[in-house]
Design a protein around this motif. Structure first.
Motif, PDB file in Angstrom:
ATOM      1  N   ALA A   1      55.644  45.466  20.050  1.00 23.90           N
ATOM      2  CA  ALA A   1      55.579  46.187  18.747  1.00 23.90           C
ATOM      3  C   ALA A   1      55.570  45.267  17.709  1.00 23.90           C
ATOM      4  N   GLU A   2      56.427  44.382  17.412  1.00 22.30           N
ATOM      5  CA  GLU A   2      56.646  43.596  16.139  1.00 22.30           C
ATOM      6  C   GLU A   2      55.274  42.645  16.200  1.00 22.30           C
ATOM      7  N   GLN A   3      54.691  42.377  17.332  1.00 25.36           N
ATOM      8  CA  GLN A   3      53.573  41.287  17.231  1.00 25.36           C
ATOM      9  C   GLN A   3      52.175  42.246  17.316  1.00 25.36           C
ATOM     10  N   GLY A   4      52.128  43.522  17.413  1.00 23.77           N
ATOM     11  CA  GLY A   4      51.129  44.318  17.605  1.00 23.77           C
ATOM     12  C   GLY A   4      50.490  44.041  19.045  1.00 23.77           C
ATOM     13  N   THR A   5      51.220  43.847  20.011  1.00 26.69           N
ATOM     14  CA  THR A   5      50.513  43.312  21.199  1.00 26.69           C
ATOM     15  C   THR A   5      50.797  44.456  22.338  1.00 26.69           C
ATOM     16  N   LEU A   6      50.990  45.636  22.004  1.00 22.75           N
ATOM     17  CA  LEU A   6      51.759  46.618  22.983  1.00 22.75           C
ATOM     18  C   LEU A   6      50.303  46.916  23.985  1.00 22.75           C
ATOM     19  N   THR A   7      50.617  47.677  24.943  1.00 23.97           N
ATOM     20  CA  THR A   7      49.855  48.169  25.950  1.00 23.97           C
ATOM     21  C   THR A   7      49.924  49.639  25.693  1.00 23.97           C
ATOM     22  N   ILE A   8      48.733  50.410  25.489  1.00 22.90           N
ATOM     23  CA  ILE A   8      48.596  51.585  24.983  1.00 22.90           C
ATOM     24  C   ILE A   8      48.149  52.499  26.115  1.00 22.90           C
ATOM     25  N   MET A   9      48.629  53.404  26.483  1.00 23.02           N
ATOM     26  CA  MET A   9      47.751  54.271  27.653  1.00 23.02           C
ATOM     27  C   MET A   9      47.607  55.744  26.779  1.00 23.02           C
ATOM     28  N   LEU A  10      46.251  56.073  27.202  1.00 20.68           N
ATOM     29  CA  LEU A  10      45.819  57.322  26.489  1.00 20.68           C
ATOM     30  C   LEU A  10      45.291  58.342  27.320  1.00 20.68           C
ATOM     31  N   GLY A  11      45.689  59.681  27.008  1.00 20.29           N
ATOM     32  CA  GLY A  11      45.152  60.998  27.643  1.00 20.29           C
ATOM     33  C   GLY A  11      44.856  61.814  26.655  1.00 20.29           C
ATOM     34  N   GLY A  12      43.580  62.442  26.895  1.00 22.13           N
ATOM     35  CA  GLY A  12      43.066  63.730  26.205  1.00 22.13           C
ATOM     36  C   GLY A  12      41.728  63.529  25.992  1.00 22.13           C
ATOM     37  N   ASP A  13      41.254  64.433  25.073  1.00 18.10           N
ATOM     38  CA  ASP A  13      39.659  64.310  24.903  1.00 18.10           C
ATOM     39  C   ASP A  13      39.258  63.044  24.513  1.00 18.10           C
ATOM     40  N   ALA A  14      37.942  62.918  25.074  1.00 17.54           N
ATOM     41  CA  ALA A  14      37.360  61.366  24.739  1.00 17.54           C
ATOM     42  C   ALA A  14      37.033  61.305  23.170  1.00 17.54           C
ATOM     43  N   ALA A  15      36.481  62.188  22.524  1.00 14.96           N
ATOM     44  CA  ALA A  15      36.215  62.273  21.178  1.00 14.96           C
ATOM     45  C   ALA A  15      37.593  61.959  20.415  1.00 14.96           C
ATOM     46  N   ASP A  16      38.619  62.581  20.861  1.00 20.88           N
ATOM     47  CA  ASP A  16      40.004  62.282  19.928  1.00 20.88           C
ATOM     48  C   ASP A  16      40.376  60.918  20.330  1.00 20.88           C
ATOM     49  N   VAL A  17      40.227  60.476  21.537  1.00 25.97           N
ATOM     50  CA  VAL A  17      40.817  59.268  21.667  1.00 25.97           C
ATOM     51  C   VAL A  17      39.904  57.959  20.888  1.00 25.97           C
ATOM     52  N   GLN A  18      38.686  58.415  20.819  1.00 25.58           N
ATOM     53  CA  GLN A  18      37.645  57.532  20.217  1.00 25.58           C
ATOM     54  C   GLN A  18      38.115  57.226  18.666  1.00 25.58           C
ATOM     55  N   ALA A  19      38.670  58.786  18.143  1.00 25.44           N
ATOM     56  CA  ALA A  19      38.654  58.769  16.704  1.00 25.44           C
ATOM     57  C   ALA A  19      40.025  58.023  16.505  1.00 25.44           C
ATOM     58  N   VAL A  20      40.967  57.950  17.177  1.00 24.18           N
ATOM     59  CA  VAL A  20      42.173  57.202  16.914  1.00 24.18           C
ATOM     60  C   VAL A  20      42.126  55.647  17.412  1.00 24.18           C
ATOM     61  N   MET A  21      41.080  55.138  17.896  1.00 34.38           N
ATOM     62  CA  MET A  21      40.868  53.910  18.427  1.00 34.38           C
ATOM     63  C   MET A  21      41.422  52.814  17.272  1.00 34.38           C
ATOM     64  N   PRO A  22      40.832  52.812  16.093  1.00 33.91           N
ATOM     65  CA  PRO A  22      41.455  51.884  15.088  1.00 33.91           C
ATOM     66  C   PRO A  22      42.854  51.812  14.880  1.00 33.91           C
ATOM     67  N   LEU A  23      43.400  52.995  14.879  1.00 31.42           N
ATOM     68  CA  LEU A  23      45.033  52.960  14.770  1.00 31.42           C
ATOM     69  C   LEU A  23      45.548  52.400  16.168  1.00 31.42           C
ATOM     70  N   MET A  24      45.074  52.730  17.277  1.00 35.96           N
ATOM     71  CA  MET A  24      45.525  52.087  18.498  1.00 35.96           C
ATOM     72  C   MET A  24      45.339  50.544  18.591  1.00 35.96           C
ATOM     73  N   GLU A  25      44.288  50.196  17.943  1.00 41.15           N
ATOM     74  CA  GLU A  25      44.008  48.468  17.990  1.00 41.15           C
ATOM     75  C   GLU A  25      44.869  47.982  17.066  1.00 41.15           C
ATOM     76  N   ALA A  26      45.395  48.500  15.863  1.00 39.82           N
ATOM     77  CA  ALA A  26      46.100  48.172  14.966  1.00 39.82           C
ATOM     78  C   ALA A  26      47.496  47.817  15.749  1.00 39.82           C
TER      79      ALA A  26
END
Length: 292
Positions: A131-156
């Motif tokens: 979490a401190e280094q921004g290197t987490l593994t993140i698992m996503l579930g839900g509508d593909a469009a919503d997942v794509q919309a939050v991808m910049p946040l997840m990549e941070a």
């Protein structure tokens, strides 16, 4: 929709460093927590701080990182909860990054969508160091469009990001991951102590385990493994916090097993051990974090 403002409901051991990663990536940040010391620290860093969940409703994405279902339901559906505060025309994406069960998500989905918002599950793995280094593994579930919309946040916040399927799929993956992870957390500390009592350092053990069948996330690199144990056992409060989380996660795995009508004996045994609150465990974790 381009995300600009991100709200974090819950900025504890994991949420605080994740929120800081989001801010470093350029998102406007709102943090909601009951810990005044934490809020003061974020305020000094330029974030908007609040103890009122309703103040998060105007964000483009709302990250929920709370300890258990009771807290989640109160924060999202309570009298002063998030759903009640979403204004007409707003369509925030609620990112459930807490570890919970698919049934909980289904209970939240209807009210959240009725308020005009969207819900995805986005549980995480990687510990405090990740979490401190921004290197987490993140698992996503839900509508593909919503997942794509939050991808910049997840990549941070993460380096390895997986869309697992429909709403709830990521939580299934996360609970199973934690079922294995928690076993490794307790057993690896015992392995380190056993090796060191026989004159083999963790630094000497780790490179061998890294290319052998004993490999796990704590043994792959001794420096990182020790850092994890130091973070988890840096104080009695920190240890109690992580202990409560892992105990809860094992009980979630047991519930998944019950729903699937599976009798998982080893899972039951590990859960019973963790629930027994072994008085030696914290000291063993502290020693595992120390370089001899």
């Amino acid at each position: 929709m381009k995300l600009k403002t991100v709200a974090f409901i819950g900025v504890g051991n994991m949420g605080a460093p994740m929120a800081r990663c989001a801010r470093r990536a350029g998102f406007d940040l709102i943090v909601c927590d009951r810990n005044q010391a934490v809020l003061e620290a974020f305020a000094q860093e330029g974030a908007t701080v609040t103890t009122d969940v309703a103040a998060c409703a105007g964000a483009d994405a709302v990250v929920v990182l709370l300890a258990n279902d009771a807290q989640i339901m109160e924060a999202v559906l309570g009298e002063r909860g998030l759903v009640q505060a979403i204004a007409p025309g707003q369509r925030p994406i609620v990112c459930m990054m807490s570890t919970t069960l698919p049934d909980t998500l289904q209970a939240l989905k209807g009210p959240i969508e009725a308020a005009g918002a969207r819900l995805i599950d986005a549980p995480i793995s990687g510990g405090i160091v990740g979490a401190e280094q921004g290197t987490l593994t993140i698992m996503l579930g839900g509508d593909a469009a919503d997942v794509q919309a939050v991808m910049p946040l997840m990549e941070a916040m993460g380096e390895r990001i997986f869309h697992c399927g429909a709403l709830g799929a990521a939580e299934v993956v996360k609970v199973i991951n934690n079922m294995l992870c928690v076993t490794n957390m307790f057993l690896t500390a015992e392995a380190i102590e056993l090796a060191q009592r026989h004159g083999v350092s963790f630094e000497g053990l780790s490179p061998i385990l890294a290319v052998s069948t004993g490999l796990n996330f704590l043994t792959a690199d001794a420096q990182t493994g020790r850092a994890q144990y130091r973070a988890w056992a840096r104080s009695e409060e920190a240890y109690t916090a992580i202990y409560n989380v892992v105990s809860k996660d094992l009980h979630l795995a047991l519930k998944l097993a019950d729903l699937a009508q599976l009798d998982l004996g080893l899972l039951k045994g590990v859960s019973q051990y963790v629930d027994s609150a072994d008085p030696q465990a914290m000291g063993r974790w502290m020693r595992s974090g120390q370089v001899n």
